[in-house]
Design an enzyme around this catalytic site. Structure first.
Site, PDB file in Angstrom:
ATOM      1  N   ILE A  12       0.764  -1.155   0.120  1.00  0.00           N
ATOM      2  CA  ILE A  12       0.159  -0.070   0.141  1.00  0.00           C
ATOM      3  C   ILE A  12       1.155   1.167   0.262  1.00  0.00           C
ATOM      4  CG2 ILE A  12      -1.794   1.235   0.587  1.00  0.00           C
ATOM      5  CD1 ILE A  12      -2.355  -1.466   2.193  1.00  0.00           C
ATOM      6  N   GLY A  36       7.910  -5.271   2.979  1.00  0.00           N
ATOM      7  CA  GLY A  36       8.399  -4.945   1.834  1.00  0.00           C
ATOM      8  C   GLY A  36       9.026  -4.879   0.945  1.00  0.00           C
ATOM      9  N   ALA A 117      -2.994   3.883   9.516  1.00  0.00           N
ATOM     10  CA  ALA A 117      -3.277   3.508   9.190  1.00  0.00           C
ATOM     11  C   ALA A 117      -3.668   2.130   9.846  1.00  0.00           C
ATOM     12  CB  ALA A 117      -2.111   2.736   8.166  1.00  0.00           C
ATOM     13  N   TYR A 149      -2.936  -8.799  16.882  1.00  0.00           N
ATOM     14  CA  TYR A 149      -3.014  -7.983  15.863  1.00  0.00           C
ATOM     15  C   TYR A 149      -4.395  -7.050  16.124  1.00  0.00           C
ATOM     16  CZ  TYR A 149      -3.367  -6.383  11.003  1.00  0.00           C
ATOM     17  OH  TYR A 149      -2.820  -5.605   9.806  1.00  0.00           O
TER      18      TYR A 149
END
Ligand code: UDP
Length: 320
Positions: A12, A36, A117, A149
């Site tokens: 993202i 990433g 986020a 989480y």
């Protein structure tokens, strides 16, 4: 504006960087490449408005300097993927909680806007769909690591909103629903890239559980548009927003759609949850966003539907 994206080499984050550059903003990325990849941002390196540093956001002196040089921080760096979370619970909790702590601390010193986020996972197994931002959250017991989480991201939300309440640090919390598109990897368990890879390789498409559980998938381009719009909307400050797509599909149906669109002969194979994840794993039967709050504020409507999303993901996978 000058944007700092933590986790900017992720799926993202890299799309967000690309969109901000298209809009002529300056973009700096910090990413430790834990999930990433440099490939995600390789095409951005030629832009003079783009810079990146491979390091952890827990390198606080570096982070402080990067925040100082920016107008807005998009905090996307986090441990992601249910598979990773189940396999590495300590890493998940520490990364998500500590990372956000340091970002907010240093953003507060310099009074910089932070877009946090968060995730639809925080709604847990609530059956009260579609999920509204002010709904009760229904999580399972602490012995089931999946819920760690949700809790870690909830602490991020609480902390961000506390900074706003107590210190008037401008923050916006964005709860992202299942976000999909090119560059997402199936390596951490995400369903769409996994199904596409399996369909193209002619391997069995692995549907966990009985496949009746459903999700609402949002195109990554729609998600980053919403994030950019929220960053320039003063009325968003101190608020929580769902970013998603109302369209809902069962996972079995998704497998059939991917198979058909890929022209694949792969069999669709049901795998019990305890084999796919761990004994006692709890999944949520449905997860649908109510996006009326976001729509009312910024006129948000997702533009890319599931068929087109699957087409783009297949095309990307074929090129890769
Ligand atoms: N799933 C599946 N097969 C896979 C990966 C995931 O059937 O190979 C299912 C998973 O159990 C869940 C849904 O697809 O019901 C979405 O999973 P994902 O990990 O992409 O996101 P989640 O919604 O769980 O955060």
């Amino acid at each position: 504006m000058k944007a700092l994206i933590t986790g900017g080499s992720g799926f993202i984050g890299s799309h967000l960087a690309e969109r901000l550059l298209e809009l002529n903003h300056d973009v700096a990325v910090i990413d430790d490449l834990s999930t990433g990849s440099i490939e995600n941002i390789a095409h951005l390196k030629r832009s003079p408005r783009f810079s990146y540093i491979v390091d952890s956001i827990t390198n606080e002196s570096l982070l402080a300097e990067m925040i100082d040089g920016s107008d807005v921080v998009f905090h996307l760096a986090a441990a992601v993927g249910v598979k990773l979370i189940v396999e590495r619970p300590v890493h998940t909790i520490e990364t998500n909680v500590h990372g956000t702590e340091v970002v907010l601390k240093h953003a507060n010193k310099k009074r910089k806007l932070v877009i946090i986020a968060s995730t639809s996972e925080v709604y847990g197994k609530s059956a009260d769909v579609p999920f509204r931002e002010n709904a009760d959250l229904v999580l399972g017991p602490s012995e089931k690591h999946r819920w760690a989480y949700a809790c870690s991201k909830l602490i991020d939300e609480f902390l961000a909103l506390a900074y706003w309440k107590e210190k008037k640090l401008p923050v916006v919390v964005a709860r992202l629903f299942n976000t999909v598109g090119p560059r997402q990897t199936g390596q951490y368990g995400m369903v769409l890239p996994t199904f596409v890879r399996q369909a193209l390789a002619g391997e069995p498409i692995t549907v966990f559980g009985d496949g009746t559980q459903s999700r609402s998938f949002t195109y990554v381009g729609d998600v980053v548009d919403a994030l950019v719009a929220l960053a320039s909307e003063p009325r968003a400050v101190g608020e929580v927003f769902n970013i998603g797509n109302r369209g809902e599909i069962s996972i079995h149906h998704l497998a059939e759609r991917v198979k058909a669109q890929a022209g694949s002969h792969s069999p669709i194979q049901l795998i019990p949850y305890d084999q796919a994840y761990e004994a006692g794993f709890e999944d949520m039967p449905r997860r649908v966003p109510d996006i009326s709050k976001l729509n009312a504020l910024i006129g948000y409507e997702p533009k890319v539907g599931l068929e087109e999303i699957i087409r783009r993901v297949i095309e990307h996978a074929r090129q890769g």
